[in-house]
Design a protein around this motif. Structure first.
Motif, PDB file in Angstrom:
ATOM      1  N   LEU A   1      33.960 -38.799 -47.060  1.00  0.00           N
ATOM      2  CA  LEU A   1      32.828 -37.816 -46.792  1.00  0.00           C
ATOM      3  C   LEU A   1      32.926 -36.839 -48.132  1.00  0.00           C
ATOM      4  O   LEU A   1      34.073 -36.531 -48.488  1.00  0.00           O
ATOM      5  N   SER A   2      31.658 -36.385 -48.557  1.00  0.00           N
ATOM      6  CA  SER A   2      31.741 -35.532 -49.531  1.00  0.00           C
ATOM      7  C   SER A   2      31.674 -34.126 -49.099  1.00  0.00           C
ATOM      8  O   SER A   2      30.899 -33.800 -48.136  1.00  0.00           O
ATOM      9  N   ILE A   3      32.614 -32.971 -49.397  1.00  0.00           N
ATOM     10  CA  ILE A   3      32.525 -31.752 -49.308  1.00  0.00           C
ATOM     11  C   ILE A   3      33.097 -30.918 -50.058  1.00  0.00           C
ATOM     12  O   ILE A   3      34.001 -31.369 -50.858  1.00  0.00           O
ATOM     13  N   ASP A   4      32.909 -29.628 -49.978  1.00  0.00           N
ATOM     14  CA  ASP A   4      33.362 -28.963 -51.152  1.00  0.00           C
ATOM     15  C   ASP A   4      34.655 -28.252 -50.740  1.00  0.00           C
ATOM     16  O   ASP A   4      34.625 -27.627 -49.717  1.00  0.00           O
ATOM     17  N   LEU A   5      35.837 -28.600 -51.422  1.00  0.00           N
ATOM     18  CA  LEU A   5      37.296 -28.257 -51.112  1.00  0.00           C
ATOM     19  C   LEU A   5      37.615 -26.832 -51.715  1.00  0.00           C
ATOM     20  O   LEU A   5      37.371 -26.700 -53.003  1.00  0.00           O
ATOM     21  N   THR A   6      38.344 -26.103 -51.149  1.00  0.00           N
ATOM     22  CA  THR A   6      38.945 -24.796 -51.579  1.00  0.00           C
ATOM     23  C   THR A   6      40.488 -24.878 -51.677  1.00  0.00           C
ATOM     24  O   THR A   6      41.073 -25.959 -51.064  1.00  0.00           O
ATOM     25  N   ASP A   7      41.271 -23.916 -52.127  1.00  0.00           N
ATOM     26  CA  ASP A   7      42.567 -23.997 -52.164  1.00  0.00           C
ATOM     27  C   ASP A   7      43.206 -23.734 -50.909  1.00  0.00           C
ATOM     28  O   ASP A   7      44.243 -23.880 -50.289  1.00  0.00           O
ATOM     29  N   ASP A   8      42.529 -23.166 -49.872  1.00  0.00           N
ATOM     30  CA  ASP A   8      42.734 -22.738 -48.506  1.00  0.00           C
ATOM     31  C   ASP A   8      42.649 -23.936 -47.610  1.00  0.00           C
ATOM     32  O   ASP A   8      41.453 -24.159 -47.051  1.00  0.00           O
ATOM     33  N   MET A   9      43.799 -24.557 -46.988  1.00  0.00           N
ATOM     34  CA  MET A   9      43.499 -25.555 -46.143  1.00  0.00           C
ATOM     35  C   MET A   9      42.916 -25.146 -45.015  1.00  0.00           C
ATOM     36  O   MET A   9      41.998 -26.069 -44.356  1.00  0.00           O
ATOM     37  N   GLU A  10      43.239 -24.251 -44.436  1.00  0.00           N
ATOM     38  CA  GLU A  10      42.332 -23.653 -43.039  1.00  0.00           C
ATOM     39  C   GLU A  10      41.198 -23.535 -43.136  1.00  0.00           C
ATOM     40  O   GLU A  10      40.255 -23.713 -42.576  1.00  0.00           O
ATOM     41  N   VAL A  11      40.425 -23.106 -44.373  1.00  0.00           N
ATOM     42  CA  VAL A  11      39.076 -23.022 -44.536  1.00  0.00           C
ATOM     43  C   VAL A  11      38.814 -24.546 -44.726  1.00  0.00           C
ATOM     44  O   VAL A  11      37.416 -24.631 -44.050  1.00  0.00           O
ATOM     45  N   ASN A  12      38.973 -25.393 -45.309  1.00  0.00           N
ATOM     46  CA  ASN A  12      38.894 -26.652 -45.405  1.00  0.00           C
ATOM     47  C   ASN A  12      38.661 -27.335 -44.144  1.00  0.00           C
ATOM     48  O   ASN A  12      37.550 -27.922 -43.673  1.00  0.00           O
ATOM     49  N   ILE A  13      39.504 -27.168 -43.282  1.00  0.00           N
ATOM     50  CA  ILE A  13      39.523 -27.488 -41.826  1.00  0.00           C
ATOM     51  C   ILE A  13      38.432 -27.108 -41.043  1.00  0.00           C
ATOM     52  O   ILE A  13      37.713 -27.810 -40.366  1.00  0.00           O
ATOM     53  N   ALA A  14      38.471 -25.935 -41.110  1.00  0.00           N
ATOM     54  CA  ALA A  14      37.413 -25.030 -40.112  1.00  0.00           C
ATOM     55  C   ALA A  14      36.046 -25.565 -40.878  1.00  0.00           C
ATOM     56  O   ALA A  14      35.115 -25.708 -39.905  1.00  0.00           O
ATOM     57  N   LYS A  15      35.797 -25.753 -42.012  1.00  0.00           N
ATOM     58  CA  LYS A  15      34.469 -25.927 -42.689  1.00  0.00           C
ATOM     59  C   LYS A  15      34.036 -27.351 -42.055  1.00  0.00           C
ATOM     60  O   LYS A  15      32.765 -27.762 -41.697  1.00  0.00           O
ATOM     61  N   SER A  16      35.142 -28.494 -42.193  1.00  0.00           N
ATOM     62  CA  SER A  16      34.545 -29.781 -41.992  1.00  0.00           C
ATOM     63  C   SER A  16      34.349 -29.833 -40.600  1.00  0.00           C
ATOM     64  O   SER A  16      33.624 -30.627 -39.961  1.00  0.00           O
ATOM     65  N   VAL A  17      35.196 -29.366 -39.659  1.00  0.00           N
ATOM     66  CA  VAL A  17      35.090 -29.270 -38.122  1.00  0.00           C
ATOM     67  C   VAL A  17      33.804 -28.530 -37.892  1.00  0.00           C
ATOM     68  O   VAL A  17      33.070 -29.423 -36.785  1.00  0.00           O
ATOM     69  N   ASP A  18      33.422 -27.520 -38.216  1.00  0.00           N
ATOM     70  CA  ASP A  18      32.141 -27.005 -37.907  1.00  0.00           C
ATOM     71  C   ASP A  18      31.085 -27.707 -38.060  1.00  0.00           C
ATOM     72  O   ASP A  18      30.036 -27.861 -37.712  1.00  0.00           O
ATOM     73  N   LEU A  19      31.102 -28.226 -39.498  1.00  0.00           N
ATOM     74  CA  LEU A  19      29.912 -29.117 -39.892  1.00  0.00           C
ATOM     75  C   LEU A  19      29.720 -30.399 -38.972  1.00  0.00           C
ATOM     76  O   LEU A  19      28.722 -30.837 -38.667  1.00  0.00           O
ATOM     77  N   LEU A  20      30.685 -30.907 -38.763  1.00  0.00           N
ATOM     78  CA  LEU A  20      30.654 -31.919 -37.883  1.00  0.00           C
ATOM     79  C   LEU A  20      30.358 -31.714 -36.409  1.00  0.00           C
ATOM     80  O   LEU A  20      29.652 -32.457 -35.838  1.00  0.00           O
ATOM     81  N   LYS A  21      30.560 -30.413 -36.143  1.00  0.00           N
ATOM     82  CA  LYS A  21      30.349 -30.062 -34.546  1.00  0.00           C
ATOM     83  C   LYS A  21      28.753 -29.864 -34.655  1.00  0.00           C
ATOM     84  O   LYS A  21      28.074 -30.009 -33.688  1.00  0.00           O
ATOM     85  N   ALA A  22      28.447 -29.279 -35.663  1.00  0.00           N
ATOM     86  CA  ALA A  22      26.911 -29.072 -35.821  1.00  0.00           C
ATOM     87  C   ALA A  22      26.155 -30.058 -35.801  1.00  0.00           C
ATOM     88  O   ALA A  22      24.888 -30.108 -35.351  1.00  0.00           O
ATOM     89  N   LYS A  23      26.730 -31.285 -36.358  1.00  0.00           N
ATOM     90  CA  LYS A  23      25.927 -32.541 -36.325  1.00  0.00           C
ATOM     91  C   LYS A  23      26.283 -33.293 -35.164  1.00  0.00           C
ATOM     92  O   LYS A  23      25.800 -34.334 -34.796  1.00  0.00           O
ATOM     93  N   GLY A  24      27.037 -32.787 -34.136  1.00  0.00           N
ATOM     94  CA  GLY A  24      27.196 -33.428 -32.989  1.00  0.00           C
ATOM     95  C   GLY A  24      28.430 -34.851 -32.959  1.00  0.00           C
ATOM     96  O   GLY A  24      28.375 -35.510 -32.097  1.00  0.00           O
ATOM     97  N   MET A  25      29.015 -34.596 -34.348  1.00  0.00           N
ATOM     98  CA  MET A  25      29.993 -35.778 -34.592  1.00  0.00           C
ATOM     99  C   MET A  25      31.126 -35.406 -33.684  1.00  0.00           C
ATOM    100  O   MET A  25      31.961 -36.650 -33.280  1.00  0.00           O
ATOM    101  N   VAL A  26      31.748 -34.296 -33.370  1.00  0.00           N
ATOM    102  CA  VAL A  26      32.910 -33.869 -32.672  1.00  0.00           C
ATOM    103  C   VAL A  26      32.558 -33.186 -31.420  1.00  0.00           C
ATOM    104  O   VAL A  26      31.653 -32.396 -31.532  1.00  0.00           O
ATOM    105  N   ARG A  27      33.514 -33.161 -30.449  1.00  0.00           N
ATOM    106  CA  ARG A  27      33.236 -32.317 -29.184  1.00  0.00           C
ATOM    107  C   ARG A  27      34.502 -31.519 -28.916  1.00  0.00           C
ATOM    108  O   ARG A  27      35.552 -31.835 -29.442  1.00  0.00           O
ATOM    109  N   GLN A  28      34.329 -30.580 -28.161  1.00  0.00           N
ATOM    110  CA  GLN A  28      35.572 -29.985 -27.478  1.00  0.00           C
ATOM    111  C   GLN A  28      36.455 -30.591 -26.871  1.00  0.00           C
ATOM    112  O   GLN A  28      36.193 -31.828 -26.288  1.00  0.00           O
TER     113      GLN A  28
END
Length: 579
Positions: free
Chosen positions: A522-549
């Motif tokens: 998957l293509s995504i803009d990565l930052t030096d902060d891993m917490e930001v990277n994780i939050a960003k990817s999870v939220d984008l996946l949640k927005a597309k309905g790819m992951v659930r609670q």
């Protein structure tokens, strides 16, 4: 066709695990091969410096307010997205599919159908068609990726220096009758001559004796050499069959192939011109035909590094006896391997192909190099809409061996049922993957240590442990954040049950990972902060309905902060429950 005795003992013993080392008594086609699996692998690696920060965090949650700044796009290809919605995490395809593009599937519509059918890599065989034709195909694939959201990489296959038929007197296949007399010559002549075969190399008959056997395309037809006239050979057909255009031939004596040094370069003048073309058009892989040793691979990689603005991975095709003799060095030098069983079957007895295939597949996995099983997987589907049951069993066996990819050749390039053949590959591999998971068929091998430096060894241990944790904890997916794909490939080597989502901001890395077993790049803009990277990817996946609670994911990263003044690699492993 002549046959030989049991010469594949090295592969058999390595696979059975009865021995971790092989002595000079173990031979393949009369030459020592060495141990291919488990702890018998001997590889020297250049050490590299750098420290490591490895952490294990369970139940990790982003810091308060972190999600307020999450924005961006997620490069999720449409096929993986559709498959995830339909089948869930564990139902996603693991084995990658390669299709050879030819006249039967080169239109935009046909290419899109293949992409929708699960094609991960489009292979262009430079033996056929013009560069303008290949250019058109490359641009169509790139257009589909950009406009339709696919992630299909492009592989260019060099023609290679090989001895083959230039002309056999017919524009297509010609039937060879038993007892008929044929002349094989390297002399150039205009037009065609009845039962006269023109070879492309003047020294093709050097070292050949009367009574030797000349075998066409591994057994399509066979001849006995009855007279040697200068450099020409007069031959009598002993096994009738079909003589195909550009057929390859080999010579056998007393049940063994006649080994000779033709002094032909691995890369011809035409190959170098094709490589320049591939570099200029930004192909993702270049596969070398008829590789004899590792030098050609190293030379090509050095050449690419000076000519290409992006990394291009170099694969070695194993299709001749000399390659088996030097397999360890070839695998180490390359970025991946293609087992070209058709041409390999010309050089070694056909009964050795199954053990050789499994041995190479096992060895490549230990060396962390993707391996493609190619040639005649569904050969009958070139003409018929349904494969033989034996072909389906052959495909299933390659999947059971955990090959990274399966490849269609003539089935897609010239066949009448290319899309259906791809569907059979995907359906069969999915079923075999599901069976292996349900029956817990995978037994984790003792992973050979590849790294020398501390950071390299820790990266391997993190990935080995992460894959084992993922299976034992039953997590839904593994997330890996990577610049160059190394930890994604190390995770893939362990063949975990969970799919591996590889997040990267390097397009060349994303395309290279299309060949790795179980990896969804998957293509995504990565930052030096891993917490930001994780939050960003999870939220984008949640927005597309790819992951659930309550979905559980295991997180691994090898992203190095760009602001860091040191060469320290920040490698971590976390387990996270989606909130």
């Amino acid at each position: 066709m002549a046959v030989a005795g049991d010469l594949a003992v090295a592969f058999t013993r390595a696979i059975a695990g009865n021995s971790t080392t092989l002595d000079s008594k173990n031979w393949v086609c009369g030459a020592p091969l060495g141990s291919l699996c488990n702890n018998g692998v001997k590889v020297k690696r250049k050490a590299s410096g750098g420290g490591v920060r490895a952490t294990l965090q369970v139940g990790f949650e982003p810091k308060e307010g972190l999600r307020k700044n999450v924005e961006g796009a997620l490069g999720f290809d449409v096929v993986s997205e559709s498959e995830l919605r339909e089948k869930g995490f564990l139902g996603m395809s693991k084995t990658k599919l390669v299709c050879t593009i030819g006249p039967a599937c080169s239109s935009m519509e046909d290419l899109e159908k293949l992409a929708l059918g699960g094609m991960n890599v489009a292979r262009l065989n430079m033996c056929h068609n013009t560069r303008d034709w290949h250019l058109d195909v490359i641009r169509k694939i790139k257009k589909l990726n950009e406009e339709k959201g696919f992630c299909v990489s492009v592989m260019m296959d060099t023609e290679g220096s090989q001895i083959h038929v230039v002309d056999h007197g017919a524009p297509s296949s010609v039937k060879v009758e038993e007892g008929s007399i044929w002349l094989f010559t390297a002399n150039k002549f205009e037009g065609t001559r009845p039962r006269t075969v023109q070879a492309n190399y003047s020294g093709f008959s050097e070292g050949i004796k009367v009574g030797d056997e000349l075998v066409i395309d591994g057994g399509m037809a066979s001849f006995e050499v009855i007279e040697k006239i200068g450099n020409d050979l007069k031959c009598k057909c002993t096994d009738p069959g079909l003589f195909l255009p550009r057929a390859k031939f080999s010579f056998w004596r007393d049940g063994r192939i006649v080994e000779r040094n033709y002094e032909l370069p691995t890369l011809s003048t035409k190959d170098w011109a094709d490589i320049d073309f591939g570099i200029s058009e930004g192909v993702d892989f270049i596969s070398l035909s008829f590789v004899n040793d590792s030098d050609a691979i190293s030379n090509l990689k050095d050449y690419i590094s000076t000519k290409s603005p992006k990394p291009i991975r170099v694969l070695a095709k194993i299709e001749c006896l000399q390659a088996l003799h030097k397999l360890e060095k070839i695998v180490e030098a390359s970025d991946g391997i293609m087992i070209a069983r058709g041409d390999l079957g010309v050089d070694i007895p056909l009964e050795q192909i199954p053990t050789v295939q499994e041995g190479i597949t096992c060895f490549c996995r230990q060396m962390n190099k993707p391996v493609i099983v190619a040639s005649q997987l569904l050969e009958s589907m070139v003409e018929y809409p349904t494969p033989t049951r034996a072909e389906v069993a052959d495909v299933s066996e390659a999947v059971r061996q955990y090959a990274d990819a399966l490849m269609l050749s003539g089935e897609s390039a010239i066949g009448s049922y290319g899309q259906k053949a791809l569907s059979v590959l995907r359906m069969t591999s999915n079923r075999m993957e599901s069976w292996s998971r349900e029956e817990n068929q995978e037994s984790l091998p003792v992973q050979h240590q590849l790294g020398v430096s501390l950071s390299e060894r820790i990266a391997e241990q993190i990935c080995n442990c992460a894959a084992e944790m993922a299976d034992k904890l039953g997590v839904d997916a593994i997330f890996v954040y990577t610049k160059h794909g190394h930890m994604a490939s190390l995770l893939s080597r362990n063949r975990p049950n969970s799919p591996i989502f590889a997040f990267t901001d390097e397009e060349s890395t994303r395309m290279a990972l299309t060949l790795q077993w179980g990896v969804i790049p998957l293509s995504i803009d990565l930052t030096d902060d891993m917490e930001v990277n994780i939050a960003k990817s999870v939220d984008l996946l949640k927005a597309k309905g790819m992951v659930r609670q309550e979905d559980a994911v295991l997180v691994v990263s090898d992203v190095t902060p760009t602001c860091s003044a040191s060469s320290t690699a920040f490698q971590l492993i976390q387990v996270k429950t989606i909130s």
